[in-house]
Design a protein around this motif. Structure first.
Motif, PDB file in Angstrom:
ATOM      1  N   SER A  37       0.829  -1.212   0.000  1.00  0.00           N
ATOM      2  CA  SER A  37       0.000   0.000   0.000  1.00  0.00           C
ATOM      3  C   SER A  37       0.857   1.254   0.000  1.00  0.00           C
ATOM      4  O   SER A  37       0.549   2.230  -0.695  1.00  0.00           O
ATOM      5  CB  SER A  37      -0.933   0.000   1.212  1.00  0.00           C
ATOM      6  N   LYS A  38       1.950   1.212   0.749  1.00  0.00           N
ATOM      7  CA  LYS A  38       2.846   2.358   0.796  1.00  0.00           C
ATOM      8  C   LYS A  38       3.570   2.518  -0.533  1.00  0.00           C
ATOM      9  O   LYS A  38       3.698   3.634  -1.063  1.00  0.00           O
ATOM     10  CB  LYS A  38       3.846   2.177   1.939  1.00  0.00           C
ATOM     11  N   LEU A  39       4.024   1.390  -1.097  1.00  0.00           N
ATOM     12  CA  LEU A  39       4.783   1.424  -2.343  1.00  0.00           C
ATOM     13  C   LEU A  39       3.933   1.891  -3.521  1.00  0.00           C
ATOM     14  O   LEU A  39       4.363   2.719  -4.336  1.00  0.00           O
ATOM     15  CB  LEU A  39       5.349   0.029  -2.638  1.00  0.00           C
ATOM     16  N   LEU A  40       2.695   1.390  -3.609  1.00  0.00           N
ATOM     17  CA  LEU A  40       1.831   1.692  -4.756  1.00  0.00           C
ATOM     18  C   LEU A  40       0.843   2.813  -4.474  1.00  0.00           C
ATOM     19  O   LEU A  40      -0.002   3.126  -5.317  1.00  0.00           O
ATOM     20  CB  LEU A  40       1.071   0.425  -5.181  1.00  0.00           C
ATOM     21  N   GLN A  41       0.962   3.387  -3.268  1.00  0.00           N
ATOM     22  CA  GLN A  41       0.113   4.522  -2.873  1.00  0.00           C
ATOM     23  C   GLN A  41      -1.377   4.161  -2.966  1.00  0.00           C
ATOM     24  O   GLN A  41      -2.186   4.864  -3.576  1.00  0.00           O
ATOM     25  CB  GLN A  41       0.432   5.753  -3.728  1.00  0.00           C
ATOM     26  N   VAL A  42      -1.711   3.043  -2.347  1.00  0.00           N
ATOM     27  CA  VAL A  42      -3.089   2.570  -2.262  1.00  0.00           C
ATOM     28  C   VAL A  42      -3.525   2.660  -0.803  1.00  0.00           C
ATOM     29  O   VAL A  42      -2.776   2.243   0.086  1.00  0.00           O
ATOM     30  CB  VAL A  42      -3.204   1.111  -2.763  1.00  0.00           C
ATOM     31  N   PRO A  43      -4.713   3.180  -0.499  1.00  0.00           N
ATOM     32  CA  PRO A  43      -5.166   3.243   0.895  1.00  0.00           C
ATOM     33  C   PRO A  43      -5.151   1.857   1.538  1.00  0.00           C
ATOM     34  O   PRO A  43      -5.668   0.892   0.960  1.00  0.00           O
ATOM     35  CB  PRO A  43      -6.597   3.782   0.770  1.00  0.00           C
ATOM     36  N   LEU A  44      -4.579   1.767   2.719  1.00  0.00           N
ATOM     37  CA  LEU A  44      -4.439   0.472   3.381  1.00  0.00           C
ATOM     38  C   LEU A  44      -5.797  -0.097   3.788  1.00  0.00           C
ATOM     39  O   LEU A  44      -6.040  -1.316   3.667  1.00  0.00           O
ATOM     40  CB  LEU A  44      -3.537   0.612   4.617  1.00  0.00           C
ATOM     41  N   VAL A  45      -6.697   0.755   4.237  1.00  0.00           N
ATOM     42  CA  VAL A  45      -8.009   0.299   4.695  1.00  0.00           C
ATOM     43  C   VAL A  45      -8.799  -0.302   3.526  1.00  0.00           C
ATOM     44  O   VAL A  45      -8.998   0.348   2.504  1.00  0.00           O
ATOM     45  CB  VAL A  45      -8.818   1.463   5.314  1.00  0.00           C
ATOM     46  N   GLY A  46      -9.201  -1.537   3.677  1.00  0.00           N
ATOM     47  CA  GLY A  46      -9.995  -2.206   2.648  1.00  0.00           C
ATOM     48  C   GLY A  46      -9.183  -2.801   1.515  1.00  0.00           C
ATOM     49  O   GLY A  46      -9.751  -3.441   0.612  1.00  0.00           O
ATOM     50  N   SER A  47      -7.867  -2.574   1.534  1.00  0.00           N
ATOM     51  CA  SER A  47      -7.050  -3.109   0.440  1.00  0.00           C
ATOM     52  C   SER A  47      -6.964  -4.631   0.548  1.00  0.00           C
ATOM     53  O   SER A  47      -7.092  -5.215   1.622  1.00  0.00           O
ATOM     54  CB  SER A  47      -5.647  -2.501   0.471  1.00  0.00           C
ATOM     55  N   HIS A  48      -6.770  -5.288  -0.595  1.00  0.00           N
ATOM     56  CA  HIS A  48      -6.652  -6.740  -0.628  1.00  0.00           C
ATOM     57  C   HIS A  48      -5.769  -7.148  -1.790  1.00  0.00           C
ATOM     58  O   HIS A  48      -5.520  -6.366  -2.719  1.00  0.00           O
ATOM     59  CB  HIS A  48      -8.031  -7.408  -0.735  1.00  0.00           C
ATOM     60  N   ILE A  49      -5.281  -8.377  -1.738  1.00  0.00           N
ATOM     61  CA  ILE A  49      -4.315  -8.858  -2.738  1.00  0.00           C
ATOM     62  C   ILE A  49      -4.850 -10.124  -3.401  1.00  0.00           C
ATOM     63  O   ILE A  49      -5.373 -11.019  -2.728  1.00  0.00           O
ATOM     64  CB  ILE A  49      -2.940  -9.123  -2.089  1.00  0.00           C
ATOM     65  N   CYS A  50      -4.701 -10.172  -4.741  1.00  0.00           N
ATOM     66  CA  CYS A  50      -5.149 -11.335  -5.517  1.00  0.00           C
ATOM     67  C   CYS A  50      -3.998 -11.905  -6.338  1.00  0.00           C
ATOM     68  O   CYS A  50      -3.027 -11.201  -6.640  1.00  0.00           O
ATOM     69  CB  CYS A  50      -6.283 -10.949  -6.469  1.00  0.00           C
ATOM     70  N   LEU A  51      -4.135 -13.157  -6.728  1.00  0.00           N
ATOM     71  CA  LEU A  51      -3.205 -13.737  -7.680  1.00  0.00           C
ATOM     72  C   LEU A  51      -3.407 -13.083  -9.039  1.00  0.00           C
ATOM     73  O   LEU A  51      -4.549 -12.889  -9.484  1.00  0.00           O
ATOM     74  CB  LEU A  51      -3.432 -15.244  -7.824  1.00  0.00           C
ATOM     75  N   TYR A  52      -2.310 -12.737  -9.699  1.00  0.00           N
ATOM     76  CA  TYR A  52      -2.417 -12.133 -11.036  1.00  0.00           C
ATOM     77  C   TYR A  52      -3.089 -13.097 -12.007  1.00  0.00           C
ATOM     78  O   TYR A  52      -3.908 -12.698 -12.825  1.00  0.00           O
ATOM     79  CB  TYR A  52      -1.021 -11.772 -11.552  1.00  0.00           C
ATOM     80  N   GLU A  53      -2.765 -14.380 -11.900  1.00  0.00           N
ATOM     81  CA  GLU A  53      -3.191 -15.356 -12.897  1.00  0.00           C
ATOM     82  C   GLU A  53      -4.695 -15.528 -12.979  1.00  0.00           C
ATOM     83  O   GLU A  53      -5.285 -15.495 -14.063  1.00  0.00           O
ATOM     84  CB  GLU A  53      -2.538 -16.710 -12.612  1.00  0.00           C
ATOM     85  N   ASP A  54      -5.361 -15.725 -11.832  1.00  0.00           N
ATOM     86  CA  ASP A  54      -6.795 -16.039 -11.876  1.00  0.00           C
ATOM     87  C   ASP A  54      -7.664 -15.204 -10.948  1.00  0.00           C
ATOM     88  O   ASP A  54      -8.878 -15.407 -10.878  1.00  0.00           O
ATOM     89  CB  ASP A  54      -7.026 -17.524 -11.590  1.00  0.00           C
ATOM     90  N   GLY A  55      -7.068 -14.271 -10.216  1.00  0.00           N
ATOM     91  CA  GLY A  55      -7.855 -13.376  -9.371  1.00  0.00           C
ATOM     92  C   GLY A  55      -8.200 -13.929  -7.996  1.00  0.00           C
ATOM     93  O   GLY A  55      -8.985 -13.322  -7.260  1.00  0.00           O
ATOM     94  N   THR A  56      -7.641 -15.077  -7.618  1.00  0.00           N
ATOM     95  CA  THR A  56      -7.922 -15.632  -6.294  1.00  0.00           C
ATOM     96  C   THR A  56      -7.419 -14.683  -5.207  1.00  0.00           C
ATOM     97  O   THR A  56      -6.265 -14.260  -5.221  1.00  0.00           O
ATOM     98  CB  THR A  56      -7.237 -17.006  -6.118  1.00  0.00           C
ATOM     99  N   GLU A  57      -8.294 -14.359  -4.235  1.00  0.00           N
ATOM    100  CA  GLU A  57      -7.900 -13.444  -3.155  1.00  0.00           C
ATOM    101  C   GLU A  57      -7.099 -14.192  -2.098  1.00  0.00           C
ATOM    102  O   GLU A  57      -7.437 -15.312  -1.706  1.00  0.00           O
ATOM    103  CB  GLU A  57      -9.130 -12.799  -2.533  1.00  0.00           C
ATOM    104  N   LEU A  58      -6.054 -13.563  -1.647  1.00  0.00           N
ATOM    105  CA  LEU A  58      -5.137 -14.210  -0.698  1.00  0.00           C
ATOM    106  C   LEU A  58      -5.655 -14.134   0.741  1.00  0.00           C
ATOM    107  O   LEU A  58      -6.227 -13.128   1.163  1.00  0.00           O
ATOM    108  CB  LEU A  58      -3.760 -13.547  -0.750  1.00  0.00           C
ATOM    109  N   SER A  59      -5.432 -15.200   1.471  1.00  0.00           N
ATOM    110  CA  SER A  59      -5.607 -15.234   2.922  1.00  0.00           C
ATOM    111  C   SER A  59      -4.216 -15.440   3.519  1.00  0.00           C
ATOM    112  O   SER A  59      -3.246 -15.694   2.801  1.00  0.00           O
ATOM    113  CB  SER A  59      -6.528 -16.380   3.325  1.00  0.00           C
ATOM    114  N   GLU A  60      -4.121 -15.369   4.850  1.00  0.00           N
ATOM    115  CA  GLU A  60      -2.815 -15.586   5.490  1.00  0.00           C
ATOM    116  C   GLU A  60      -2.282 -16.981   5.175  1.00  0.00           C
ATOM    117  O   GLU A  60      -1.100 -17.162   4.870  1.00  0.00           O
ATOM    118  CB  GLU A  60      -2.923 -15.385   7.004  1.00  0.00           C
ATOM    119  N   ASP A  61      -3.172 -17.989   5.237  1.00  0.00           N
ATOM    120  CA  ASP A  61      -2.726 -19.359   4.961  1.00  0.00           C
ATOM    121  C   ASP A  61      -2.274 -19.506   3.514  1.00  0.00           C
ATOM    122  O   ASP A  61      -1.267 -20.171   3.224  1.00  0.00           O
ATOM    123  CB  ASP A  61      -3.855 -20.350   5.262  1.00  0.00           C
TER     124      ASP A  61
END
Length: 331
Positions: A37-61
């Motif tokens: 979020s800091k690097l790409l200047q995206v608000p941290l609140v509500g931000s989430h990360i997905c796999l580029y390939e298929d859009g699967t949202e990441l969890s901690e596991d």
């Protein structure tokens, strides 16, 4: 406490609207979100990360199971990512006259050794070099290379191109008279052929089919010049979704010459012999000329097809004998 000894995981992260990727090391998804979020200047609140390939949202596991250098996309609260198809969509929306995109494709092509990928890049370049918005010779000299100087616009040449094909069909009708042995039958056949020519001249040899400036009902292309394959004679549509815009560039114009105006009920095997049969013991004035004209020269029996969809074997479709004669003339 065990979290203190977690190994850093190196990933590649990017935003959905940029192609630049950044290497980031993190021991957890929470840490990756904070750094990303800091690097790409995206608000941290509500931000989430997905796999580029298929859009699967990441969890901690899921994060802990990622391989090193996994490609990820950081999204703001309301953003969504469906996988690399999102990039394809953006590519298709790109201005196809973009010099930057063309130069990038050329660069990839010069370094690529795989024949398959070279073919794909070559076809991409072909469609990127699109000047279909131009119409006049002086605005696109390259398109007119090899074309007689009397043609000043693309539409005029494409109209002529279609007329030439239809004229070729008429020549085949004329030449068939040579194999008719009975003098009386041959004479009636020639009269019929002359009537067909008169109708064609009246309709300007149906050159409107390839002319994008014609009314929509009269042309086979869009107003921008795109033609779609209508599928093999025995199919309702093209299963391969073939399309081409010969107005776009010289290469596409030349390739379009391999597309066929195919007779569903075959011209030489079926329609012309049926016309000769109908003239047996009948005068040309008794023949339903309009029916044969439509079968030979109009969209009622013609389909525009890519060469792959042009089946050259027998079509096994017959003329309707009920339509061969004028009303009240057939016993």
């Amino acid at each position: 406490m065990f979290g203190l000894f977690r190994k850093n995981k190196l990933v590649k992260i990017r935003s959905p609207n940029e192609t630049t990727k950044y290497g980031v090391a993190a021991t957890s998804l929470k840490e990756l979100l904070k750094k990303g979020s800091k690097l790409l200047q995206v608000p941290l609140v509500g931000s989430h990360i997905c796999l580029y390939e298929d859009g699967t949202e990441l969890s901690e596991d899921y994060f802990r199971s990622l391989p090193d250098n996994a490609e990820l996309v950081l999204l703001a609260m309301d953003e969504r990512w469906s996988g690399f198809v999102c990039d394809i969509g953006r590519l298709l929306d790109t201005d196809r006259n973009s010099d930057l995109l063309i130069d990038a494709a050329k660069g990839l092509l010069s370094d690529e050794r795989s024949p398959k990928i070279r073919k794909l890049l070559g076809e991409l370049l072909l469609h990127l070099k699109d000047s279909s918005e131009t119409e006049n010779r002086e605005d696109d000299e390259d398109w007119f290379q090899g074309i007689d100087v009397r043609f000043k616009t693309k539409s005029a040449y494409m109209k002529y191109n279609c007329e030439s094909r239809i004229r070729g069909y008429m020549k085949e009708v004329d030449s068939y008279a040579q194999i008719i042995q009975k003098p009386k039958l041959k004479a009636e056949y020639k009269k019929t052929a002359e009537s067909l020519v008169m109708q064609l001249k009246s309709d300007k040899y149906n050159g409107c089919y390839f002319n994008r400036t014609e009314k929509e009902l009269n042309r086979l292309c869009t107003k921008d010049g795109w033609f779609s394959c209508q599928g093999a004679f025995d199919q309702d549509e093209c299963i391969y979704l073939h399309s081409i815009n010969p107005y776009g560039n010289r290469e596409s114009r030349i390739l379009f010459s391999t597309w066929n105006l195919d007779h569903r009920i075959e011209k030489k095997r079926t329609v012309i012999p049926a016309l000769v049969e109908a003239l047996q013991n009948r005068k040309s004035s008794n023949i339903n000329l309009d029916y044969f004209y439509k079968l030979l020269f109009t969209r009622e029996n013609l389909k525009l097809v890519h060469i792959v969809c042009h089946k050259k074997g027998a079509h096994d479709l017959l003329c309707d004998k009920r339509n061969m004669y004028k009303w009240g003339k057939r016993k």
